[in-house]
Design a protein around this motif. Sequence first.
Motif, PDB file in Angstrom:
ATOM      1  N   VAL A 260      -9.901  -4.856  -2.549  1.00 41.18           N
ATOM      2  CA  VAL A 260      -9.347  -4.734  -1.204  1.00 41.18           C
ATOM      3  C   VAL A 260     -10.036  -5.755  -0.300  1.00 41.18           C
ATOM      4  CG1 VAL A 260      -8.736  -2.296  -1.474  1.00 41.18           C
ATOM      5  CG2 VAL A 260     -10.998  -2.896  -0.615  1.00 41.18           C
ATOM      6  N   THR A 261      -9.316  -6.224   0.709  1.00 42.85           N
ATOM      7  CA  THR A 261      -9.840  -7.259   1.604  1.00 42.85           C
ATOM      8  C   THR A 261      -9.525  -6.881   3.058  1.00 42.85           C
ATOM      9  OG1 THR A 261      -7.780  -8.505   1.325  1.00 42.85           O
ATOM     10  CG2 THR A 261      -9.630  -9.096  -0.119  1.00 42.85           C
ATOM     11  N   ASP A 262      -9.970  -7.756   3.973  1.00 41.76           N
ATOM     12  CA  ASP A 262      -9.723  -7.579   5.416  1.00 41.76           C
ATOM     13  C   ASP A 262     -10.089  -6.162   5.874  1.00 41.76           C
ATOM     14  OD1 ASP A 262      -8.785 -10.154   5.380  1.00 41.76           O
ATOM     15  OD2 ASP A 262      -6.675  -9.574   5.342  1.00 41.76           O
TER      16      ASP A 262
ATOM     17  N   GLN B 180     -11.676  -3.055   7.865  1.00 38.62           N
ATOM     18  CA  GLN B 180     -12.061  -2.677   9.220  1.00 38.62           C
ATOM     19  C   GLN B 180     -12.441  -1.194   9.233  1.00 38.62           C
ATOM     20  OE1 GLN B 180      -9.336  -3.879  12.302  1.00 38.62           O
ATOM     21  NE2 GLN B 180      -8.661  -5.674  11.147  1.00 38.62           N
TER      22      GLN B 180
ATOM     23  N   THR C  80      -9.692   0.804   7.024  1.00 44.91           N
ATOM     24  CA  THR C  80      -8.415   0.157   6.733  1.00 44.91           C
ATOM     25  C   THR C  80      -8.680  -1.138   5.979  1.00 44.91           C
ATOM     26  OG1 THR C  80      -8.418  -0.969   8.881  1.00 44.91           O
ATOM     27  CG2 THR C  80      -7.290   1.145   8.748  1.00 44.91           C
ATOM     28  N   TYR C  81      -7.693  -1.590   5.209  1.00 44.22           N
ATOM     29  CA  TYR C  81      -7.882  -2.739   4.331  1.00 44.22           C
ATOM     30  C   TYR C  81      -6.527  -3.313   3.936  1.00 44.22           C
ATOM     31  CZ  TYR C  81      -7.283   1.470   1.558  1.00 44.22           C
ATOM     32  OH  TYR C  81      -6.836   2.670   1.095  1.00 44.22           O
ATOM     33  N   LYS C  82      -6.584  -4.451   3.296  1.00 43.76           N
ATOM     34  CA  LYS C  82      -5.391  -5.053   2.713  1.00 43.76           C
ATOM     35  C   LYS C  82      -5.456  -4.833   1.211  1.00 43.76           C
ATOM     36  CE  LYS C  82      -2.812  -9.389   2.341  1.00 43.76           C
ATOM     37  NZ  LYS C  82      -2.789 -10.835   2.692  1.00 43.76           N
ATOM     38  N   LEU C  83      -4.397  -4.280   0.670  1.00 42.21           N
ATOM     39  CA  LEU C  83      -4.360  -3.976  -0.762  1.00 42.21           C
ATOM     40  C   LEU C  83      -4.226  -5.245  -1.590  1.00 42.21           C
ATOM     41  CD1 LEU C  83      -1.905  -0.948  -0.592  1.00 42.21           C
ATOM     42  CD2 LEU C  83      -4.321  -0.821  -1.236  1.00 42.21           C
TER      43      LEU C  83
ATOM     44  N   ALA D  33      -2.735  -7.631  -4.582  1.00 44.48           N
ATOM     45  CA  ALA D  33      -1.380  -7.807  -5.107  1.00 44.48           C
ATOM     46  C   ALA D  33      -1.371  -7.548  -6.613  1.00 44.48           C
ATOM     47  CB  ALA D  33      -0.879  -9.210  -4.793  1.00 44.48           C
TER      48      ALA D  33
ATOM     49  N   TYR E  14      -1.662   4.097  -3.033  1.00 50.19           N
ATOM     50  CA  TYR E  14      -1.318   2.693  -2.757  1.00 50.19           C
ATOM     51  C   TYR E  14      -0.191   2.588  -1.727  1.00 50.19           C
ATOM     52  CZ  TYR E  14       2.733   3.198  -5.909  1.00 50.19           C
ATOM     53  OH  TYR E  14       3.915   3.591  -6.515  1.00 50.19           O
TER      54      TYR E  14
ATOM     55  N   ASP F 285      -2.686   1.979   3.670  1.00 53.31           N
ATOM     56  CA  ASP F 285      -3.739   0.968   3.753  1.00 53.31           C
ATOM     57  C   ASP F 285      -4.993   1.525   4.418  1.00 53.31           C
ATOM     58  OD1 ASP F 285      -2.917   1.242   6.356  1.00 53.31           O
ATOM     59  OD2 ASP F 285      -2.636  -0.902   6.748  1.00 53.31           O
ATOM     60  N   THR F 286      -5.127   2.865   4.448  1.00 54.84           N
ATOM     61  CA  THR F 286      -6.257   3.497   5.123  1.00 54.84           C
ATOM     62  C   THR F 286      -6.820   4.621   4.261  1.00 54.84           C
ATOM     63  OG1 THR F 286      -5.271   3.022   7.291  1.00 54.84           O
ATOM     64  CG2 THR F 286      -7.027   4.688   7.218  1.00 54.84           C
TER      65      THR F 286
END
Length: 398
Positions: A34-36, A38, A49-52, A54, A79, A82-83
């Motif tokens: 996971v990225t980004d 917060q 929260t995050y970016k899943l 791909a 999935y 995003d939290t």
Amino acid sequence: MLVPVLLITLFSACKKQESNIDVVSNDKTKPGVVTDIQVKNFNGGAYITYKLPASPNLLYVLADYKINDNKSRQTKASYYTDTIMVDGFAKTKEYQVTLYAVSRANVKSDPVTVTVHPDLPEYLLVNTGLALTPDFGGVNVFGLNTTKAAVAVHIISQNTTTSKYDEKEPQYISTDTVNFSIRGYQDVPVKFGVFTSDKYGNYSDTLFTTLTPFREVLLDKSKFFVYHLSSDSEIGYGWEFRRFFDGSTNEPDGWHTNPGASPTIQGTFGLGVKAQLSRFTLWERVNGAYGYANAKRFTVWGSDKDAPQDIALPNNSAAGTIIGDWVNMGSYNFPDPPSGLPPNQANASDIDFVAKGVNFNINIAAPPAKFIRFVINQTWGGVDYGNTMEISLYGNPL
């Protein structure tokens, strides 16, 4: 012949059952991370929260973290979102949370560590605002629970014989106010302690104080007497009002008013003493528990006059309301049936609850009383007559 046939049948059944088991995934590819990331902290926890990644076979995100020095906790998020929420932390400080993306084949991604700093946990928020004050026969605990968190409030007291601390049964709170009393103590100095805990196994520090409980005794019912006033209810079926305080909870040793005879359901009696009242126990009629003429809403009025005069009292009024010689000592609702059943459908647990008697507190600010007027404002069956079996009053005779 029978044994081989049974074995063949069993074997066939096992083979068929095995063939119906679906494999989640055979794809052992490690998912991305996971990225980004917060973080938004709250009391005792945080939203992350995050970016899943791909990854086509992604199933969920896993958070692994310690909530206190001894206990770890895991939470999962599908999935589809995003939290993820992490909670149950014991203190307001920095904690490390390890996040994993997990595939359908139960393969974890590389770990990603994020720092959260929860706000003050709710059980500590409640604990810091608790106040212990003397009460009749014990101590009153008061405080606010603004978030309506599920917390347990524990009271301990020092045993004068062993010098150790005895703990009372915890009080479980999920309302916005903490307000209860622990009784059973003499009017001598006692060292009390209070602490709180939550469902995650976290415990607060203990706050200690030494208090002297107010004297509380069971008032002597042999001194009680009927003080009939003209607006008091007409008696029905021979169940005289004196039976409301005769010491018996068995039928027909109770009070019953006459159907349709009185505009109000009420009776008046003298205590034989002047007393600062603390609480009372009410026994309702087991036959017809939570139904018919049993009291659902009622008011206890008191008077400290030597000969209080009759006057019409309102059906609805607040504690402290003064009407003539009478003051509202408290307006009460009989607790709902433990079973949750509607009126007139009480089960065994409801009947057992009623048979044991129910305790009601009288506001510590209520004035002393010599006379009591008991008014039934509403019955469980909605009828125009009432019945109760027995009442016991506690307090400090003056």
